[in-house]
Design an enzyme around this catalytic site. Structure first.
Site, short mmCIF file in Angstrom:
data_model
loop_
_atom_site.label_atom_id
_atom_site.label_comp_id
_atom_site.label_asym_id
_atom_site.label_seq_id
_atom_site.Cartn_x
_atom_site.Cartn_y
_atom_site.Cartn_z
CG HIS A 119 -26.97 9.28 15.34
ND1 HIS A 119 -27.06 8.82 16.55
CD2 HIS A 119 -28.20 9.62 14.84
CE1 HIS A 119 -28.52 9.18 16.94
NE2 HIS A 119 -29.05 9.47 15.86
CD GLU B 243 -28.35 13.89 13.34
OE1 GLU B 243 -29.52 14.41 13.74
OE2 GLU B 243 -28.12 12.68 12.90
CG HIS B 244 -28.96 13.35 18.45
ND1 HIS B 244 -29.92 13.03 19.23
CD2 HIS B 244 -28.98 12.73 17.42
CE1 HIS B 244 -30.66 12.06 18.78
NE2 HIS B 244 -30.07 11.99 17.35
CD GLU C 57 -31.66 8.07 17.72
OE1 GLU C 57 -31.57 7.88 16.57
OE2 GLU C 57 -32.04 9.06 18.46
#
Length: 428
Positions: free
Chosen positions: A67, A70-71, A142
């Protein structure tokens, strides 16, 4: 370029495997205004232990790194890639799941420029120590935001109670602590291992000419150099058949308790076709009994044990599978007791031939309606391709299902030892 026609649903897929191993699928829909593209790697949050490209020694990377990667791919040395798409009139996004990471766009103009932007930015990583440290703060926020959401905690709490060791029990984003250990070198290690074209699928659906689009993508890939396609060695811990815990609960600031039953599905040794077969049958059964028109849902609702927040989902993958049912309940203990009893009683329930045909017709109708969505086709075609199944063969698979298939599945489906309950209780 190979062309495959599916006359039953009036669809044509154009496909080609590039010299570097990239699998490309094109679905030309001239009647559509919009074009949707998705570039997916067979790499998700569960891929924590593997042998890096060009090395012999296995590594285990921090939780949440897929993840995080991905960012970071959207951030280049001189710009943010989202702005590139915005200038071209496109909407862009990305997501990381347990098994995949995908980058996507939707546009009504500048289609070829947007395809180039999508492919080029994913195939051109830039990570710096400074930007990695900055991102840790952003993703920590987040994670904390999701940690404050009772439904999210209920979902992952249920999975965490089902699995002993498998990394599916870990939140896709990782934890605030785990991401602090991610380094720039870790990101490059994961990128070079899992983002090789041979481990990726590009699917473009919408208003374009397929021959021209395939030439465009082929020329783009031929201008780039990649190492020889690696054999990816991933390792997952041995996971017992039974659920990790029979019950678990947490307290949060909720006014109404949330309660869930989780079922650990068994996928060991199943082929992609068998996974699809079981996924279809379980989904049909859950819909039959627990949709708003289902017998069991009506009993729960009339008893005041659930409200319209009740929902269910089932997920079957190569390395894991689970089914979760639940929602808000003012009588969570009574609700969970009744729900477990209902699930275990399915073996004794008799599904008539007429009911089975209704289940099939409903499933076929849902599938055909979903095919009106470019996003559904592109996402699901990619998903099933990575399981070794063609999305457009799902319809004949549903049509071929027999009542005996359902009975055989039910006989081996639900075992109490593979079930867990999870509650989110109001803080006292």
């Amino acid at each position: 370029m190979k062309t495959q026609e599916f006359h039953q649903i009036n669809e044509t897929i154009h496909e080609e495997k590039m010299d570097n191993g990239l699998q490309v699928f094109l679905l030309s829909k001239p009647e559509m205004v919009k074009t949707y593209g998705i570039f997916t790697t067979d790499y998700g949050s569960i891929d924590q232990t593997f042998t890096p490209l060009g090395e012999d020694k296995e590594v285990t990377v921090p939780e949440g790194i897929a993840h995080f990667l991905e960012h970071k791919l959207f951030e280049k040395e001189d710009r943010d890639v989202f702005q590139d798409f915005t200038k071209l009139g496109a909407s862009a996004n990305a997501f990381t799941s347990f098994t995949k990471t995908a980058y996507l766009f939707s546009a009504t103009s500048h289609v070829y420029e947007n395809v180039r932007t999508l492919v080029d930015f994913v195939q051109d990583p830039y990570f710096s120590e400074q930007s990695v440290e900055k991102e840790k703060g952003i993703i920590s926020q987040e994670i904390r935001m999701y940690d404050d959401q009772p439904d999210w905690r209920g979902f992952f709490g249920t999975i965490g109670s089902l699995y002993h060791k498998h990394p599916v029990k870990i939140d896709i984003a990782g934890t605030v602590d785990s991401i602090q250990h991610i380094t720039k070198d870790d990101l490059y290690t994961c990128y070079e291992t899992f983002y090789h074209p041979s481990n990726m699928v590009l699917f473009i659906a919408g208003n374009f000419e397929p021959e021209q689009m395939m030439d465009f993508i082929r020329e783009n890939q031929q201008r780039k150099e990649f190492p020889e396609a690696p054999e990816i060695n991933r390792r997952f811990p041995r996971e017992p058949v039974s659920a990790f815990k029979s019950e678990e609960a947490i307290e949060m600031a909720v006014s109404t308790p949330k309660a869930y039953v989780g079922l650990k599905e068994q996928v060991d040794g199943l082929s992609g076709e068998e996974i699809l077969h079981n996924e279809l049958l379980s989904d049909m059964l859950l819909d039959h009994y627990f949709s708003t028109s289902g017998k069991f849902y009506d009993e729960l609702y009339q008893s005041g044990l659930v409200n319209d927040s009740f929902h269910f989902e089932t997920e079957w993958e190569r390395e894991f599978g689970f089914t979760i049912l639940g929602g808000d309940s003012r009588k969570p203990d009574a609700f969970l007791k009744r729900l477990k009893k209902m699930l275990l009683s399915i073996k004794e329930e008799k599904i008539s031939a007429e009911d089975f045909e209704k289940m099939k017709r409903k499933k076929i109708g849902e599938f055909m309606r979903a095919l009106n969505s470019l996003e559904f086709i592109a996402n699901q075609y990619t998903h099933y391709h990575m399981l070794g199944v063609n999305l457009f063969n799902v319809l004949p698979e549903i049509e071929s299902l027999k009542k005996e298939d359902m009975e055989e599945f039910i006989e081996n489906w639900i075992q109490e030892s593979q079930m867990t309950t999870f509650q989110v209780k109001p803080k006292e």
